[in-house]
Write a protein that holds these residues in place. Structure first.
Motif, PDB file in Angstrom:
ATOM      1  N   ASP A 275      54.195 -32.315  30.804  1.00 48.46           N
ATOM      2  CA  ASP A 275      53.416 -32.480  31.808  1.00 48.46           C
ATOM      3  C   ASP A 275      51.984 -32.512  31.470  1.00 48.46           C
ATOM      4  N   LEU A 276      51.071 -33.309  31.287  1.00 46.56           N
ATOM      5  CA  LEU A 276      49.754 -33.548  30.698  1.00 46.56           C
ATOM      6  C   LEU A 276      48.710 -34.037  31.617  1.00 46.56           C
ATOM      7  N   LYS A 277      47.826 -33.263  31.686  1.00 49.45           N
ATOM      8  CA  LYS A 277      46.483 -33.702  32.616  1.00 49.45           C
ATOM      9  C   LYS A 277      45.522 -34.479  31.662  1.00 49.45           C
ATOM     10  N   ILE A 278      45.119 -35.734  31.820  1.00 48.30           N
ATOM     11  CA  ILE A 278      44.272 -36.550  30.861  1.00 48.30           C
ATOM     12  C   ILE A 278      43.241 -36.997  31.771  1.00 48.30           C
ATOM     13  N   GLN A 279      42.058 -36.924  31.042  1.00 49.98           N
ATOM     14  CA  GLN A 279      40.739 -37.351  31.908  1.00 49.98           C
ATOM     15  C   GLN A 279      40.482 -38.505  31.258  1.00 49.98           C
ATOM     16  N   ASN A 280      40.095 -39.823  31.982  1.00 47.04           N
ATOM     17  CA  ASN A 280      39.669 -41.148  31.634  1.00 47.04           C
ATOM     18  C   ASN A 280      40.784 -41.733  30.673  1.00 47.04           C
ATOM     19  N   LEU A 281      41.780 -41.874  31.221  1.00 53.20           N
ATOM     20  CA  LEU A 281      43.056 -42.439  30.565  1.00 53.20           C
ATOM     21  C   LEU A 281      42.819 -43.957  30.635  1.00 53.20           C
ATOM     22  N   ARG A 282      43.088 -44.607  29.557  1.00 54.48           N
ATOM     23  CA  ARG A 282      42.795 -45.987  29.371  1.00 54.48           C
ATOM     24  C   ARG A 282      44.100 -46.609  30.228  1.00 54.48           C
ATOM     25  N   LEU A 283      43.911 -47.399  31.370  1.00 58.19           N
ATOM     26  CA  LEU A 283      45.280 -47.710  31.813  1.00 58.19           C
ATOM     27  C   LEU A 283      45.517 -49.009  31.694  1.00 58.19           C
ATOM     28  N   TRP A 284      46.931 -49.005  31.755  1.00 54.62           N
ATOM     29  CA  TRP A 284      47.474 -50.490  31.108  1.00 54.62           C
ATOM     30  C   TRP A 284      47.405 -51.440  32.406  1.00 54.62           C
ATOM     31  N   SER A 285      46.857 -52.601  32.060  1.00 49.41           N
ATOM     32  CA  SER A 285      47.006 -53.944  33.214  1.00 49.41           C
ATOM     33  C   SER A 285      47.000 -55.119  32.461  1.00 49.41           C
ATOM     34  N   PRO A 286      47.116 -56.144  33.441  1.00 54.98           N
ATOM     35  CA  PRO A 286      47.190 -57.398  32.612  1.00 54.98           C
ATOM     36  C   PRO A 286      46.010 -57.849  32.061  1.00 54.98           C
ATOM     37  N   GLN A 287      44.839 -57.301  32.574  1.00 58.82           N
ATOM     38  CA  GLN A 287      43.603 -57.553  32.007  1.00 58.82           C
ATOM     39  C   GLN A 287      43.535 -56.757  30.794  1.00 58.82           C
ATOM     40  N   ASP A 288      43.884 -55.575  30.560  1.00 57.28           N
ATOM     41  CA  ASP A 288      43.838 -54.539  29.371  1.00 57.28           C
ATOM     42  C   ASP A 288      45.099 -53.936  29.206  1.00 57.28           C
ATOM     43  N   PRO A 289      46.067 -54.525  28.491  1.00 54.99           N
ATOM     44  CA  PRO A 289      47.536 -54.207  28.343  1.00 54.99           C
ATOM     45  C   PRO A 289      47.534 -52.932  27.227  1.00 54.99           C
ATOM     46  N   TYR A 290      46.619 -51.968  27.456  1.00 58.01           N
ATOM     47  CA  TYR A 290      46.583 -50.987  26.397  1.00 58.01           C
ATOM     48  C   TYR A 290      47.590 -49.957  26.411  1.00 58.01           C
ATOM     49  N   ARG A 291      47.956 -49.980  24.981  1.00 62.30           N
ATOM     50  CA  ARG A 291      49.252 -48.995  24.687  1.00 62.30           C
ATOM     51  C   ARG A 291      48.716 -47.914  23.776  1.00 62.30           C
ATOM     52  N   TYR A 292      49.015 -46.500  23.971  1.00 62.42           N
ATOM     53  CA  TYR A 292      48.613 -45.464  23.146  1.00 62.42           C
ATOM     54  C   TYR A 292      49.688 -45.268  22.081  1.00 62.42           C
ATOM     55  N   SER A 293      49.367 -44.875  20.983  1.00 59.20           N
ATOM     56  CA  SER A 293      50.342 -44.668  19.737  1.00 59.20           C
ATOM     57  C   SER A 293      50.697 -43.136  20.253  1.00 59.20           C
ATOM     58  N   ILE A 294      52.160 -43.045  20.290  1.00 59.78           N
ATOM     59  CA  ILE A 294      52.696 -41.714  20.464  1.00 59.78           C
ATOM     60  C   ILE A 294      53.476 -41.259  19.446  1.00 59.78           C
ATOM     61  N   ILE A 295      53.342 -39.972  18.967  1.00 49.98           N
ATOM     62  CA  ILE A 295      54.371 -39.669  17.781  1.00 49.98           C
ATOM     63  C   ILE A 295      55.035 -38.328  18.273  1.00 49.98           C
ATOM     64  N   ILE A 296      56.328 -38.284  17.986  1.00 53.46           N
ATOM     65  CA  ILE A 296      57.159 -37.119  18.675  1.00 53.46           C
ATOM     66  C   ILE A 296      57.666 -36.555  17.391  1.00 53.46           C
ATOM     67  N   THR A 297      57.821 -35.328  16.871  1.00 50.49           N
ATOM     68  CA  THR A 297      58.308 -34.567  15.913  1.00 50.49           C
ATOM     69  C   THR A 297      59.135 -33.564  16.345  1.00 50.49           C
ATOM     70  N   ALA A 298      60.302 -33.464  15.719  1.00 45.02           N
ATOM     71  CA  ALA A 298      61.155 -32.317  15.984  1.00 45.02           C
ATOM     72  C   ALA A 298      62.054 -31.921  14.309  1.00 45.02           C
ATOM     73  N   GLY A 299      61.558 -30.889  13.997  1.00 47.24           N
ATOM     74  CA  GLY A 299      62.195 -30.578  12.603  1.00 47.24           C
ATOM     75  C   GLY A 299      61.992 -31.843  11.720  1.00 47.24           C
ATOM     76  N   ASP A 300      62.984 -32.138  11.049  1.00 48.89           N
ATOM     77  CA  ASP A 300      63.058 -33.330  10.188  1.00 48.89           C
ATOM     78  C   ASP A 300      62.817 -34.679  10.738  1.00 48.89           C
ATOM     79  N   ASP A 301      62.754 -34.804  12.167  1.00 48.23           N
ATOM     80  CA  ASP A 301      62.876 -36.085  12.747  1.00 48.23           C
ATOM     81  C   ASP A 301      61.380 -36.285  13.356  1.00 48.23           C
ATOM     82  N   GLN A 302      61.185 -37.727  13.246  1.00 49.21           N
ATOM     83  CA  GLN A 302      60.017 -38.111  13.803  1.00 49.21           C
ATOM     84  C   GLN A 302      60.091 -39.484  14.613  1.00 49.21           C
ATOM     85  N   VAL A 303      59.667 -39.815  15.640  1.00 54.57           N
ATOM     86  CA  VAL A 303      59.611 -41.242  16.069  1.00 54.57           C
ATOM     87  C   VAL A 303      58.172 -41.407  16.694  1.00 54.57           C
ATOM     88  N   ALA A 304      57.810 -42.877  16.521  1.00 57.42           N
ATOM     89  CA  ALA A 304      56.531 -43.152  17.042  1.00 57.42           C
ATOM     90  C   ALA A 304      56.901 -44.525  18.035  1.00 57.42           C
TER      91      ALA A 304
END
Ligand code: GCU
Length: 619
Positions: A275-304
């Motif tokens: 549950d994250l509160k984020i100010q000024n998030l750049r929202l995805w839309s047809p005009q600006d299909p912006y996607r954030y890079s996300i990295i999840i790590t748990a022990g030896d495993d990581q997925v982006a």
């Protein structure tokens, strides 16, 4: 006499031999397998056509794989003669090959109409990257039923031609000469989903990617990160680990661009809420299909992953994207590459289809009537094209059959599981043109409950049917109890094609008594590309053009109209379309012919969407 556990097990085995070995494709699906350095098993696979399924059943029609010690006759044993006297009546390695991923119908003339079983075999070696690692077999889709075997052992089966499934194969793989055998059967059956009759080609085969996924002992099997409904600043969701003792493990979520690097501790199910509160998030839309890079790590495993954040909701008759009213300028698409022939599967296929949709001025596509491949979903996410995904509950299925419901809900769960992190996907559609009845209502209501329980951030709809008001042929309405359970009222209408001539449109009045947005999920007319005549000459481009002009002006008078996905972007193969020299096995309602040529109506719709963009002040 008190039974021992073995006796009990044997009783169960004897009583329910099938259930113990019949493992359906495992859920949860491994999330985002594409970014897990999958080792592809695509390529040429040997195949055996087996219409009588002699590789599966003995002559008493008992399945070989129900026997703990299957005979060599079973094709999944991949047997070879032990000596010159030994009798083995099949040999994969001497058999021809088919490409995977691809349907079989468009690869071999003799398989064009084939509906039945084909066995696929692929051999591979495998050395684990790390001792203790786990290994999974991931299959993007097979149409329709797949029974999967590795080194003679049954992994399980999967039903449904359009969604992925995976099996754990840790400990079942040798370093050398593993043989993976997949029995694919695309026979149509009344109790299945879809059922016996459809208006598309029943392409069979291993139609999407096959890969091995290697993970550490404990790995990130699933996650869901989207904006909470109606909030532009609250990313919420969950992350799930899989493996032994997943409780109390640390999971780190990092979104570098937002300087987010949060740690979470998993509960007894290996799961943690986010549950994250984020100010000024750049929202995805047809005009600006912006996607954030996300990295999840748990022990030896990581997925982006790359995830866009947007909100989609309805307010009265409006559809709000990030809080702003939007008109869904769409087109319906079948998952087919008409030019090459066969099911579409690749990124290039997706690029061709979405480029055409983009040329048309679309910001939305209805992927009909089943979940399409992940390539087109991810490309839509990148291109900023919103997506309607549909469960293949099409026309009249067996509403009262519990097995049919399980098959339908499994497919729904699988597509939601696969695509829930894609901002482009805004609508889950439960069905297409299904007849109103109490059983059907229960069935669809249960499906939509399933969808909402898995994902309450998106909208629910279904392609309903319209009809005239009793005694008023020219007054049309939607009177469907399921309309009470959807967020968007969508319906198909063919005034001027299956219902009179295009001129009839100007006499039609629509009375839609729902304070909800309306999408016309289908309107369309057949035209043979290059055939010309006056506007009343059926099958001509001029007729189709006239049809579009009349229909678009008619539906524009519907006050709740907030979207259209005319039927259809490209001509597509259908066994229902047999008219010589016109249809020849093609449904000709495409705005683009099977050779890639745009028909006159393509430009009519493009003009209409230009006006809509001006009206809605969109891109
Ligand atoms: C139906 C149906 C489509 C079909 C189309 C047509 O409404 O939903 O699958 O192809 O009409 O008749 O062309």
């Amino acid at each position: 006499m008190k039974k021992t556990s073995i006796q009990t097990a044997i009783c169960i085995l004897l009583l329910f031999p099938v259930s113990l070995t019949e493992i359906h494709g495992q859920l949860p699906l491994i999330q985002n397998y594409i970014n897990r350095e999958p080792r592809t098993l695509n390529g040429k696979w040997h195949y055996i056509v087996d219409p009588y399924e002699i590789g599966y059943y003995d002559y008493r029609y008992t399945p070989y794989d129900q026997n703990p010690k299957p005979q060599d006759r079973a094709y999944f044993m991949n047997a070879k003669p032990k000596d010159k006297s030994d009798r083995v009546e099949y040999d994969f390695d001497k058999s021809p090959t088919l490409l995977v991923p691809r349907d079989w119908n468009s690869q071999q003339e003799k398989l064009f109409y084939y509906e039945g079983t084909i066995w696929y075999k692929h051999s591979f070696d495998h050395v684990s990257k790390q001792p203790g690692n786990r290994l999974f077999l991931y299959i993007g889709a097979t149409n329709y039923r797949a029974d999967v075997y590795l080194n003679g052992k049954k992994l399980g089966y999967h039903k449904g031609g359009f969604t992925p499934f995976n099996f754990e194969i840790t400990g079942l793989v040798k370093e050398k000469d593993n043989f993976l055998i997949v029995k694919v059967d695309n026979k149509r059956k009344a109790e299945e989903v879809p059922t016996l009759n459809t208006d598309w080609w029943n392409y069979g085969g291993i139609t999407r990617d096959v890969a091995l996924i290697e993970t550490p002992g404990i790995f990130i099997i699933d996650y869901f990160l989207q904006l909470r409904k109606s909030s532009g600043d609250n990313i919420s969701g969950y992350i799930v680990l899989n493996g032994e003792n997943c409780q109390g493990k640390t999971v780190e979520l990092s979104i570098p661009e937002l300087k987010i690097k949060n740690k979470y501790i998993t509960d007894k199910n290996g799961r943690t809420q986010v549950d994250l509160k984020i100010q000024n998030l750049r929202l995805w839309s047809p005009q600006d299909p912006y996607r954030y890079s996300i990295i999840i790590t748990a022990g030896d495993d990581q997925v982006a992953d790359q995830i866009g954040f947007r909100t989609i909701e309805t307010k009265g008759t409006d559809i709000l994207l990030n809080g702003n009213p939007v008109f869904l300028r769409g087109i319906s698409i079948h998952e087919e590459n008409a030019i090459r022939g066969g099911r579409a599967y690749s990124r290039e296929d997706a690029q061709m289809l979405l480029n055409w949709a983009h040329d048309l001025g679309c910001n939305f596509v209805r992927l009909a009537h089943y979940p399409h491949n992940e390539n087109i979903i991810r490309l839509a996410d990148e291109m900023g094209i919103m997506v309607w995904e549909e469960n293949p509950v099409y026309w009249t299925i067996q509403w009262n059959n519990p097995e049919t419901f399980i098959t339908a809900s499994n497919q729904l769960k699988e597509v939601i599981s696969r695509d829930k992190n894609r901002a482009a996907v805004i609508i889950w559609s439960m069905a297409n043109e299904t007849p109103v009845s109490p059983e059907r209502l229960t069935f669809l209501k249960n499906l939509s409950d399933t969808a909402r329980s898995m994902d309450n951030t998106r909208l629910i709809s279904a392609a309903l049917e319209q009809h005239s008001i009793q005694g008023h042929e020219m007054k049309r309405t939607i009177d469907d109890p399921f309309a009470g359970y959807v967020d968007i009222i969508s319906f198909n209408e063919y005034v001027g094609w299956y219902d009179g001539l295009p001129g009839k449109c100007s006499k039609i009045q629509w009375e839609i008594n729902y304070d909800k947005p309306v999408i016309i999920s289908e309107l369309g007319a057949d035209a043979l590309g290059g055939m010309h005549g006056d506007s009343l000459t059926r099958w001509s481009e001029e007729y189709q053009e006239y049809f579009y002009r009349e229909n678009l002006s008619m539906v524009s008078k519907i006050p709740q109209l907030r979207g259209t996905t005319p039927w259809i972007l490209v001509d597509f193969r259908s066994p229902r379309r047999t008219l010589p020299d016109i249809q020849d096995g093609w449904n000709r309602k495409g705005l683009i012919s099977e050779t890639g040529n745009k028909k006159k109506a393509f430009y009519t719709l493009r003009e209409f969407y230009k006006e809509i963009r001006t009206k809605y002040g969109q891109d």
